[in-house]
Design an enzyme around this catalytic site. Structure first.
Site, PDB file in Angstrom:
ATOM      1  N   ASN A 116       0.806  -1.437   0.023  1.00 52.29           N
ATOM      2  CA  ASN A 116      -0.055   0.022   0.167  1.00 52.29           C
ATOM      3  C   ASN A 116       0.791   1.219   0.007  1.00 52.29           C
ATOM      4  O   ASN A 116       0.219   2.369  -0.431  1.00 52.29           O
ATOM      5  CB  ASN A 116      -0.815   0.034   1.029  1.00 52.29           C
ATOM      6  CG  ASN A 116      -0.279  -0.081   2.463  1.00 52.29           C
ATOM      7  OD1 ASN A 116       0.964  -0.400   2.759  1.00 52.29           O
ATOM      8  ND2 ASN A 116      -1.075   0.075   3.363  1.00 52.29           N
TER       9      ASN A 116
ATOM     10  N   GLU B 208       5.601  -3.677  11.801  1.00 53.42           N
ATOM     11  CA  GLU B 208       4.348  -3.050  11.777  1.00 53.42           C
ATOM     12  C   GLU B 208       3.393  -4.040  11.141  1.00 53.42           C
ATOM     13  O   GLU B 208       3.230  -4.150   9.936  1.00 53.42           O
ATOM     14  CB  GLU B 208       4.360  -1.765  11.252  1.00 53.42           C
ATOM     15  CG  GLU B 208       3.358  -0.735  11.518  1.00 53.42           C
ATOM     16  CD  GLU B 208       2.140  -1.172  10.601  1.00 53.42           C
ATOM     17  OE1 GLU B 208       1.242  -1.536  10.983  1.00 53.42           O
ATOM     18  OE2 GLU B 208       2.341  -0.245   9.562  1.00 53.42           O
TER      19      GLU B 208
ATOM     20  N   CYS C   6      -3.352   0.328   7.136  1.00 51.16           N
ATOM     21  CA  CYS C   6      -3.180  -0.159   8.510  1.00 51.16           C
ATOM     22  C   CYS C   6      -3.860   0.700   9.486  1.00 51.16           C
ATOM     23  O   CYS C   6      -4.307   0.175  10.561  1.00 51.16           O
ATOM     24  CB  CYS C   6      -1.797  -0.382   9.089  1.00 51.16           C
ATOM     25  SG  CYS C   6      -0.662  -1.114   7.497  1.00 51.16           S
TER      26      CYS C   6
HETATM   27  O1  G3P Z   1       1.579   0.983   7.649  1.00 57.83           O
HETATM   28  C1  G3P Z   1       0.940   2.132   7.851  1.00 57.83           C
HETATM   29  C2  G3P Z   1       0.095   2.374   6.543  1.00 57.83           C
HETATM   30  O2  G3P Z   1      -0.792   1.449   6.198  1.00 57.83           O
HETATM   31  C3  G3P Z   1      -0.903   3.774   6.904  1.00 57.83           C
HETATM   32  O3  G3P Z   1      -0.057   4.831   6.731  1.00 57.83           O
HETATM   33  O4  G3P Z   1       0.048   7.181   6.349  1.00 57.83           O
HETATM   34  O5  G3P Z   1      -2.168   6.077   5.737  1.00 57.83           O
HETATM   35  O6  G3P Z   1      -1.448   6.368   8.053  1.00 57.83           O
HETATM   36  P1  G3P Z   1      -0.833   6.245   6.794  1.00 57.83           P
END
Ligand code: G3P
Length: 446
Positions: free
Chosen positions: A169, A264, A298
């Site tokens: 992602n 993570e 996530c």
């Molecule tokens: O691993 C974290 C990612 O999936 C989300 O990051 O920047 O969209 O909060 P963000």
């Protein structure tokens, strides 16, 4: 800049090369791995299916390069990172186009990912010279029974070869969030990008190549998980693994050797909405947090826990905002959605009759990445935040990782260690002490 010319440099026929020993190479396997465009369902790109022997060569080269890279002055390492960041930003357009084709990221978000990544690499260079430029000085007589005869000097030294495995992602941003701390700290770095997102990541690696990093300091390997997956994560020359993704991380942590791990592994981010919440604000954040990039984050809002008295009003607002989006009806096993991480545009809303119930639901999850609370009462928010077993709690906003220098970590099955600029630099270093022993002074001998 950074268009077809760059792609041509890293292409062999219709297949993208891998990057090892400072050169773009074709695998001796003669095989490739297709990358399917999620929108068209057609093969968009192909990457090399590297062999274990090629991984060995890459690791050897990374190990050798690291020795002299660690001796390269810190300011010079920072200078190269700044250069790579500028080149990366310059290549925003073609890399963003790859992101759109490989992982179906909306064009605007794809461009943001590249720019955010360039900024992050620069920030690491800035912060690295401060964090790594400092050490500690301790005197022995602060510990009982000791005279003032031992001076301890500590500094931070690199770990060796860091293996970076980012998720599909954020194949660029979550790659540089591992590459930059590793390199500024004097480690060498081997990147295994996700298959979906591999070409964007290889293109990003090419920016580091163009910046002039010495050969072997950074490498990029592609291939089949069945051939090189475990081989990479269990490789004896790997001294640290930084991984972002799903359950695979749990398997990696069980198989990896005695090396530092940064993991993570997703979340079941809960959003608690109290009676006094600004429902308009809560609904906007729930929709943005739950559905942006189709919930494939996530940090997406994955369950809403709303006080009974405002539940109807909130649901109405959420529904209005979801608008044309169709959230399917609860599945047969609805309650699975209340606990598992769907990584998609699905959002269960559960009514709670008190705060304790909301906190209980949040803490009963095996995940503990982020959570959020909507309320105008900051005292309540602080108490609830304290009770929530998550790495981060956002007050009056949807969960999110950024700004990228903030600490980012998950409790329980959501991860190991903490990310964010300073934490990642510290995680990719070890403390080295040098103790100067002096003779006991005559005044201390009585
Ligand atoms: O691993 C974290 C990612 O999936 C989300 O990051 O920047 O969209 O909060 P963000």
């Amino acid at each position: 800049m950074g268009g077809n010319g760059v792609l041509a440099a890293i292409l062999a026929g219709d297949t993208f090369k891998y990057y090892s020993e400072g050169e773009w190479q074709v695998s001796s396997s003669g095989k490739s791995v297709p990358i399917i465009n999620p929108t068209t369902r057609m093969t968009q790109f192909k990457v090399q299916a590297c062999t274990q022997e090629e991984v060995n060569k890459m690791m050897e080269s990374a190990k050798n390069a690291q020795k002299s890279w660690a001796k390269t002055p810190l300011w010079k390492r920072a200078e190269l990172l700044h250069k790579a960041a500028a080149i990366l930003k310059d290549h925003k357009k073609p890399i963003a186009e790859c992101l759109v084709k490989e992982i179906a990221k909306p064009a605007k978000d794809a461009a943001t990912e590249v720019m955010r990544s360039g900024d992050l690499v620069s920030y690491y260079a800035e912060e690295g010279v401060r964090v790594l430029g400092e050490g500690k000085f301790l005197m022995s007589d602060s510990f009982p029974g000791n005279e003032r005869t031992k001076y301890c000097l500590t500094s931070k030294i690199p770990l060796g070869v860091v293996l970076a495995i980012p998720p599909f992602n954020y194949p660029v941003n979550l790659a540089v969030s591992k590459i930059a701390p590793a390199l500024i700290a004097g480690n060498s770095l081997v990147l295994k990008p996700p298959t979906q997102g591999a070409v964007s990541a290889l293109h990003m690696v090419h920016c580091f190549h163009l910046a002039g990093f010495p050969k072997g300091v950074i490498s990029g390997v592609t291939g089949k998980g069945s051939e090189i997956g475990d081989f990479l994560t269990m490789h004896p020359l790997v001294n640290c693994i930084s991984f972002t993704g799903g359950d695979t991380g749990i398997a990696i942590s069980k198989k990896a050797g005695m090396i530092p791990l940064q993991m993570e592994l997703g979340g079941k981010d809960a959003c608690i909405v109290l009676e006094d919440a600004d429902l308009e604000l809560a609904a906007s954040n729930i929709v943005k947090g739950g559905f942006s990039y189709s919930g494939q984050r996530c940090t997406a809002v994955k369950v809403v826990l709303v006080m009974e008295s405002v539940a109807d009003a909130l649901v109405k607002k959420v529904n209005e905002k979801v608008g044309k989006l169709t959230v399917g009806p609860p599945e047969n096993d609805y309650m699975r959605i209340a606990w598992e991480e769907p990584f998609g545009p699905v959002l269960p809303i559960i009514r709670i009759s008190n705060v304790e119930e909301g906190v209980h639901h949040c803490n009963a999850s095996n995940f503990g990445l982020q959570g959020c609370i909507f309320t105008k009462d900051i005292n309540k928010a602080m108490l609830i935040s304290d009770a929530m077993e998550t790495g981060t709690v956002q007050i009056n906003s949807a969960p999110a990782r950024g700004p990228d220098h903030f600490p980012f970590q998950g409790l329980k099955d959501s991860g190991i260690g903490s990310q964010g600029v300073t934490n990642s630099i510290n995680m990719m270093t070890k403390i080295k002490s040098t103790v100067i022993n002096l003779p006991t002074p005559s005044y201390a001998m009585g």
